[in-house]
Design a protein around this motif. Structure first.
Motif, PDB file in Angstrom:
ATOM      1  N   ALA A 178      -1.334   2.556  -2.387  1.00  0.00           N
ATOM      2  CA  ALA A 178      -3.170   1.990  -2.319  1.00  0.00           C
ATOM      3  C   ALA A 178      -3.449   2.149  -0.506  1.00  0.00           C
ATOM      4  N   CYS A 179      -2.094   1.638  -0.031  1.00  0.00           N
ATOM      5  CA  CYS A 179      -2.433   1.357   1.358  1.00  0.00           C
ATOM      6  C   CYS A 179      -2.142   2.577   1.911  1.00  0.00           C
ATOM      7  N   SER A 180      -0.923   3.415   2.028  1.00  0.00           N
ATOM      8  CA  SER A 180      -0.879   4.581   2.363  1.00  0.00           C
ATOM      9  C   SER A 180      -1.864   4.960   2.443  1.00  0.00           C
ATOM     10  N   PHE A 181      -2.299   5.526   1.601  1.00  0.00           N
ATOM     11  CA  PHE A 181      -4.078   6.482   1.220  1.00  0.00           C
ATOM     12  C   PHE A 181      -4.698   6.025   1.518  1.00  0.00           C
ATOM     13  N   LEU A 182      -5.636   4.243   1.899  1.00  0.00           N
ATOM     14  CA  LEU A 182      -6.430   3.575   3.391  1.00  0.00           C
ATOM     15  C   LEU A 182      -6.220   3.726   4.508  1.00  0.00           C
ATOM     16  N   LEU A 183      -4.865   3.374   4.776  1.00  0.00           N
ATOM     17  CA  LEU A 183      -4.494   3.924   6.236  1.00  0.00           C
ATOM     18  C   LEU A 183      -4.990   5.517   6.912  1.00  0.00           C
ATOM     19  N   GLU A 184      -4.767   6.276   5.806  1.00  0.00           N
ATOM     20  CA  GLU A 184      -5.846   7.906   6.692  1.00  0.00           C
ATOM     21  C   GLU A 184      -6.688   7.374   6.870  1.00  0.00           C
ATOM     22  N   ARG A 185      -7.564   7.125   6.364  1.00  0.00           N
ATOM     23  CA  ARG A 185      -8.915   6.694   5.801  1.00  0.00           C
ATOM     24  C   ARG A 185      -9.412   5.593   6.412  1.00  0.00           C
ATOM     25  N   ALA A 186      -8.800   4.309   7.179  1.00  0.00           N
ATOM     26  CA  ALA A 186      -9.045   3.653   7.801  1.00  0.00           C
ATOM     27  C   ALA A 186     -10.363   3.688   8.483  1.00  0.00           C
ATOM     28  N   GLY A 187     -11.165   4.438   8.834  1.00  0.00           N
ATOM     29  CA  GLY A 187     -11.884   4.228   9.441  1.00  0.00           C
ATOM     30  C   GLY A 187     -13.024   4.552   8.617  1.00  0.00           C
ATOM     31  N   THR A 188     -12.883   4.820   7.505  1.00  0.00           N
ATOM     32  CA  THR A 188     -14.776   4.927   6.202  1.00  0.00           C
ATOM     33  C   THR A 188     -15.927   3.680   6.558  1.00  0.00           C
ATOM     34  N   VAL A 189     -16.968   3.667   6.664  1.00  0.00           N
ATOM     35  CA  VAL A 189     -17.544   2.662   7.174  1.00  0.00           C
ATOM     36  C   VAL A 189     -17.968   1.759   5.685  1.00  0.00           C
ATOM     37  N   GLY A 190     -17.442   1.177   6.353  1.00  0.00           N
ATOM     38  CA  GLY A 190     -17.548   0.003   4.828  1.00  0.00           C
ATOM     39  C   GLY A 190     -16.126  -0.397   3.977  1.00  0.00           C
ATOM     40  N   LEU A 191     -15.072  -0.037   3.947  1.00  0.00           N
ATOM     41  CA  LEU A 191     -14.491  -0.510   3.555  1.00  0.00           C
ATOM     42  C   LEU A 191     -13.741  -1.253   2.978  1.00  0.00           C
ATOM     43  N   PHE A 192     -13.469  -2.096   1.704  1.00  0.00           N
ATOM     44  CA  PHE A 192     -13.417  -2.509   0.905  1.00  0.00           C
ATOM     45  C   PHE A 192     -15.069  -3.271   0.435  1.00  0.00           C
ATOM     46  N   ARG A 193     -16.107  -3.637   1.349  1.00  0.00           N
ATOM     47  CA  ARG A 193     -16.880  -3.741   1.584  1.00  0.00           C
ATOM     48  C   ARG A 193     -18.373  -2.968   0.399  1.00  0.00           C
ATOM     49  N   GLN A 194     -18.187  -1.817   0.660  1.00  0.00           N
ATOM     50  CA  GLN A 194     -18.901  -0.992  -0.612  1.00  0.00           C
ATOM     51  C   GLN A 194     -18.473  -0.834  -1.970  1.00  0.00           C
ATOM     52  N   PRO A 195     -18.724  -0.765  -3.236  1.00  0.00           N
ATOM     53  CA  PRO A 195     -17.398  -1.288  -4.513  1.00  0.00           C
ATOM     54  C   PRO A 195     -18.101   0.628  -4.799  1.00  0.00           C
ATOM     55  N   GLY A 196     -16.951   0.607  -5.867  1.00  0.00           N
ATOM     56  CA  GLY A 196     -16.286   1.648  -6.290  1.00  0.00           C
ATOM     57  C   GLY A 196     -16.822   2.080  -7.415  1.00  0.00           C
ATOM     58  N   SER A 197     -16.693   2.932  -7.902  1.00  0.00           N
ATOM     59  CA  SER A 197     -17.341   3.621  -9.646  1.00  0.00           C
ATOM     60  C   SER A 197     -16.743   2.607 -10.655  1.00  0.00           C
ATOM     61  N   SER A 198     -17.011   1.440 -11.754  1.00  0.00           N
ATOM     62  CA  SER A 198     -16.632   1.370 -12.420  1.00  0.00           C
ATOM     63  C   SER A 198     -15.925   2.210 -13.172  1.00  0.00           C
ATOM     64  N   ILE A 199     -16.865   3.325 -13.712  1.00  0.00           N
ATOM     65  CA  ILE A 199     -16.033   4.577 -14.369  1.00  0.00           C
ATOM     66  C   ILE A 199     -15.177   5.211 -13.784  1.00  0.00           C
ATOM     67  N   ARG A 200     -14.795   5.615 -12.776  1.00  0.00           N
ATOM     68  CA  ARG A 200     -13.699   6.120 -11.949  1.00  0.00           C
ATOM     69  C   ARG A 200     -12.413   5.398 -11.935  1.00  0.00           C
ATOM     70  N   ILE A 201     -12.896   3.471 -11.579  1.00  0.00           N
ATOM     71  CA  ILE A 201     -12.048   2.827 -11.358  1.00  0.00           C
ATOM     72  C   ILE A 201     -11.182   2.568 -12.832  1.00  0.00           C
ATOM     73  N   LYS A 202     -11.844   2.403 -13.537  1.00  0.00           N
ATOM     74  CA  LYS A 202     -11.583   2.446 -15.066  1.00  0.00           C
ATOM     75  C   LYS A 202     -10.263   3.455 -15.674  1.00  0.00           C
ATOM     76  N   ALA A 203     -10.909   5.124 -14.877  1.00  0.00           N
ATOM     77  CA  ALA A 203     -10.103   6.077 -15.402  1.00  0.00           C
ATOM     78  C   ALA A 203      -8.759   6.288 -14.355  1.00  0.00           C
ATOM     79  N   LEU A 204      -9.506   5.300 -13.265  1.00  0.00           N
ATOM     80  CA  LEU A 204      -8.224   5.059 -12.226  1.00  0.00           C
ATOM     81  C   LEU A 204      -6.994   4.622 -13.132  1.00  0.00           C
ATOM     82  N   LYS A 205      -7.531   3.323 -13.478  1.00  0.00           N
ATOM     83  CA  LYS A 205      -6.270   2.288 -14.110  1.00  0.00           C
ATOM     84  C   LYS A 205      -5.555   2.851 -15.035  1.00  0.00           C
ATOM     85  N   ALA A 206      -6.150   3.447 -15.548  1.00  0.00           N
ATOM     86  CA  ALA A 206      -5.556   3.992 -17.263  1.00  0.00           C
ATOM     87  C   ALA A 206      -4.798   5.650 -16.740  1.00  0.00           C
TER      88      ALA A 206
END
Length: 355
Positions: free
Chosen positions: A66-94
């Motif tokens: 996860a950290c390697s993926f986010l380091l390549e996109r570290a310039g994303t505005v509001g990273l960690f502040r903007q919440p993701g989609s709960s449906i997509r997160i549940k699918a990723l966890k599964a």
């Protein structure tokens, strides 16, 4: 003699210097629930697949990915502040629980939220509950250097798996904060976002504004200084090494007469080296002369007790004056006497005439 560990030395220094008492539960039993499928979320750190990184230790693979993926996109505005989609997160966890690699096609906001979910769903908090009160006490110290030193010492009391993960995570967050001009996420903002994941209040009493600010300050300090997290200070390491040093080997007890043993009050001396010892190849540890004085100035080393009289004091107690080695608190006639401490002669073993 009991060996002094780094943890004991840190606990003693926190109590003595800063008045912070920590009661660690070293025998805590963790309840682990196993399922038929491969899980990633909700398992203890010891049961997660990890990768050993020399600089950090064993870090869970899910965190590295996860950290390697986010380091390549570290310039994303509001990273960690903007919440993701709960449906997509549940699918990723599964998918991750089934061992499928799916982060490469996910959105940065979803992976950032997934990382926070991973920290929150651990069965044991990364900062043990016993350390929470001590961290808050450290932030209440009057001087800034005291707050920094006490917080640094407390980070060295965490279990090894927690230390490895947190040090890697804080280094990652520090890198993200260095691009705050692009993503608008400073170290203070990241500390606010990760406080509920790493240092969540234990009860409603801890929800007060002042205590929440103190928790944010703890994480802010670690994000700004990830290189010292969990690293034992050199002064503590030298002190433990000095206290565990045993220059007296193969000791024999002596008493007042003929080397008789006096219960609880006998001295130990090192016998002279013999040709037999030289043939066997016995090695004696070298004495680090300045280490103890620099670390513990109040430590006084001594090896012998001698009779002390006013005449000897006036004469300066020359080397020719016969001295009688006595056990502690005893005299030849049974009367109380004043004993004098002979200091350790800091010379080589060959030149040392008396111990």
């Amino acid at each position: 003699m009991m060996n002094i560990t780094y943890r004991n030395a840190i606990l003693f220094q926190l109590q003595l210097v800063y008045g912070i008492s920590v009661q660690l539960n070293c025998q805590r039993k963790r309840k682990i629930t196993f399922t038929g499928r491969r899980k990633v979320f909700g398992l203890p750190l010891e049961k997660l697949p990890g990768c050993c990184i020399p600089e950090y230790g064993v870090v869970p693979c899910i965190l590295l990915e996860a950290c390697s993926f986010l380091l390549e996109r570290a310039g994303t505005v509001g990273l960690f502040r903007q919440p993701g989609s709960s449906i997509r997160i549940k699918a990723l966890k599964a998918k991750l629980n089934l061992g499928e690699g799916c982060l490469s096609t996910a959105l940065p906001s979803d992976v950032a939220s997934l990382l926070k979910h991973f920290c929150r769903e651990l069965p044991e908090p990364l900062f043990p509950s016993e350390v929470h009160a001590a961290l808050l006490q450290a932030q209440a110290l009057p001087k800034q250097d005291e707050r920094i030193a006490a917080t640094h010492l407390l980070s060295c009391l965490l279990p090894a798996p927690n230390t490895s993960l947190l040090r890697y995570l804080f280094t990652f967050l520090s890198t993200i904060s260095q691009r705050c001009a692009e993503n608008l996420m400073t170290s203070s903002n990241l500390a606010v976002v990760f406080t509920p994941c790493l240092l969540a209040p234990l009860n409603t009493v801890e929800m007060s504004e002042g205590r929440l600010e103190a928790r944010v300050e703890v994480l802010h300090f670690f994000i700004e200084n990830p290189h010292i997290f969990g690293v034992v200070p050199k002064a503590v390491m030298d002190g433990v090494e000095f206290l565990n040093f045993r220059p007296l080997q193969d000791t024999v007890p002596i008493g007042i007469e003929g080397g008789t043993r006096t219960k609880g009050h006998c001295l130990k001396v090192t016998p002279p080296r013999t040709p037999v010892m030289e043939q066997v190849g016995e090695k004696r540890p070298s004495l680090r002369r300045s280490l103890g004085v620099e670390t513990f100035p109040s430590v006084v080393q001594f090896r012998k007790y001698t009779l002390y009289t006013e005449e000897q004091e006036d004469n300066g107690m020359p080397d020719e004056t016969p001295e009688r080695t006595l056990a502690r608190g005893q005299s030849t006639d049974g009367c109380p006497v004043l004993l004098r401490v002979g200091k350790l002669n800091m010379t080589t073993w060959k030149r040392r005439r008396t111990l």
